[in-house]
Design a protein around this motif. Structure first.
Motif, mmCIF file in Angstrom:
data_model
loop_
_atom_site.group_PDB
_atom_site.id
_atom_site.type_symbol
_atom_site.label_atom_id
_atom_site.label_comp_id
_atom_site.label_asym_id
_atom_site.label_seq_id
_atom_site.Cartn_x
_atom_site.Cartn_y
_atom_site.Cartn_z
ATOM 1 N N LEU A 30 -11.236 7.099 -10.592
ATOM 2 C CA LEU A 30 -10.188 7.067 -9.448
ATOM 3 C C LEU A 30 -9.238 6.163 -9.164
ATOM 4 C CD1 LEU A 30 -13.299 8.147 -6.874
ATOM 5 C CD2 LEU A 30 -11.263 10.121 -7.984
ATOM 6 N N CYS A 31 -9.710 4.993 -9.971
ATOM 7 C CA CYS A 31 -9.053 3.582 -9.599
ATOM 8 C C CYS A 31 -7.889 3.810 -10.680
ATOM 9 C CB CYS A 31 -9.701 2.313 -8.716
ATOM 10 S SG CYS A 31 -10.557 3.065 -7.327
ATOM 11 N N CYS A 32 -8.546 2.446 -11.835
ATOM 12 C CA CYS A 32 -8.089 1.142 -12.660
ATOM 13 C C CYS A 32 -8.766 1.556 -13.797
ATOM 14 C CB CYS A 32 -7.703 -0.234 -11.861
ATOM 15 S SG CYS A 32 -6.610 -1.199 -13.671
ATOM 16 N N VAL A 71 -12.825 -5.348 -8.903
ATOM 17 C CA VAL A 71 -11.897 -6.074 -9.296
ATOM 18 C C VAL A 71 -10.565 -4.359 -9.492
ATOM 19 C CG1 VAL A 71 -9.929 -6.281 -11.445
ATOM 20 C CG2 VAL A 71 -11.596 -7.876 -10.102
ATOM 21 N N SER A 72 -10.888 -3.406 -10.439
ATOM 22 C CA SER A 72 -10.337 -2.453 -10.293
ATOM 23 C C SER A 72 -9.993 -1.816 -9.149
ATOM 24 C CB SER A 72 -11.468 -1.404 -11.351
ATOM 25 O OG SER A 72 -11.177 -0.672 -11.943
ATOM 26 N N PHE A 73 -10.435 -1.241 -7.998
ATOM 27 C CA PHE A 73 -9.941 -0.946 -6.524
ATOM 28 C C PHE A 73 -9.241 -1.505 -6.348
ATOM 29 C CE2 PHE A 73 -11.198 -1.101 -2.224
ATOM 30 C CZ PHE A 73 -11.430 0.152 -2.311
ATOM 31 N N GLY A 74 -9.698 -3.254 -6.345
ATOM 32 C CA GLY A 74 -8.221 -3.904 -5.402
ATOM 33 C C GLY A 74 -7.087 -3.728 -6.617
ATOM 34 N N ALA A 75 -6.870 -3.786 -7.885
ATOM 35 C CA ALA A 75 -5.983 -3.324 -8.523
ATOM 36 C C ALA A 75 -5.026 -2.347 -8.149
ATOM 37 C CB ALA A 75 -6.241 -3.412 -10.286
ATOM 38 N N ALA A 76 -6.297 -1.190 -7.758
ATOM 39 C CA ALA A 76 -5.087 0.595 -7.006
ATOM 40 C C ALA A 76 -5.091 0.057 -5.291
ATOM 41 C CB ALA A 76 -6.259 1.523 -7.561
ATOM 42 N N ALA A 78 -3.862 -2.728 -4.612
ATOM 43 C CA ALA A 78 -2.863 -3.587 -4.759
ATOM 44 C C ALA A 78 -1.299 -2.276 -5.222
ATOM 45 C CB ALA A 78 -2.491 -4.282 -5.296
ATOM 46 N N GLY A 79 -2.128 -1.611 -5.907
ATOM 47 C CA GLY A 79 -0.669 -0.232 -6.842
ATOM 48 C C GLY A 79 -0.115 0.295 -5.666
ATOM 49 N N MET A 80 -1.339 0.859 -4.867
ATOM 50 C CA MET A 80 -1.238 2.041 -3.607
ATOM 51 C C MET A 80 -0.116 0.978 -2.518
ATOM 52 S SD MET A 80 -4.228 4.515 -3.237
ATOM 53 C CE MET A 80 -5.571 4.038 -3.556
ATOM 54 N N LEU A 84 3.866 2.586 -1.633
ATOM 55 C CA LEU A 84 4.515 2.395 -0.303
ATOM 56 C C LEU A 84 5.224 1.836 0.053
ATOM 57 C CD1 LEU A 84 3.507 3.732 2.105
ATOM 58 C CD2 LEU A 84 1.824 2.458 2.602
ATOM 59 N N LEU A 85 5.477 0.159 0.353
ATOM 60 C CA LEU A 85 6.650 -0.534 -0.152
ATOM 61 C C LEU A 85 7.616 -0.350 -0.389
ATOM 62 C CD1 LEU A 85 5.353 -3.655 0.214
ATOM 63 C CD2 LEU A 85 5.787 -2.374 2.074
#
Length: 105
Positions: A30-32, A71-76, A78-80, A84-85
């Protein structure tokens, strides 16, 4: 009657540390993907090291599996946020260009 009591060594039966395998798999799917795979590798090492008697190694692998899942969750995440930005800036830029088109008749 002299009974001899056998002295059993005081081996504490600790539970093995959590391997975070489910969390590692979910963050991979689901993430990275790259960081999730690292988490899966560490998670797979936990039980093997524990059964081999490498208790410290099992604990370290458990901590690393948890760290890389985060880290995988955080990278996902940050990517989202970055996506969005970019969408917001694209909408604002599109609205700005549309306002300029209506001024030049």
């Amino acid at each position: 009657m002299n009974e001899q009591q056998e002295q059993q060594p005081q081996v504490s039966q600790q539970a093995p540390p959590s391997n975070y395998l489910v969390w590692a798999i979910l963050t991979t799917i689901l993430c990275c993907l790259p960081f999730g795979i690292v988490s899966i590798v560490y998670a797979a090492q936990v039980n093997t090291k524990w059964q081999a008697g490498d208790y410290d190694g099992a604990k370290i692998s458990s901590k690393n599996a948890k760290l890389w899942a985060w880290v995988s969750f955080g990278a996902a995440l940050a990517g989202m946020l970055l996506w969005l930005l970019l969408v917001i800036f694209g909408v604002v830029a599109g609205l700005g260009l549309g306002a300029l088109d209506s001024l030049s008749v």
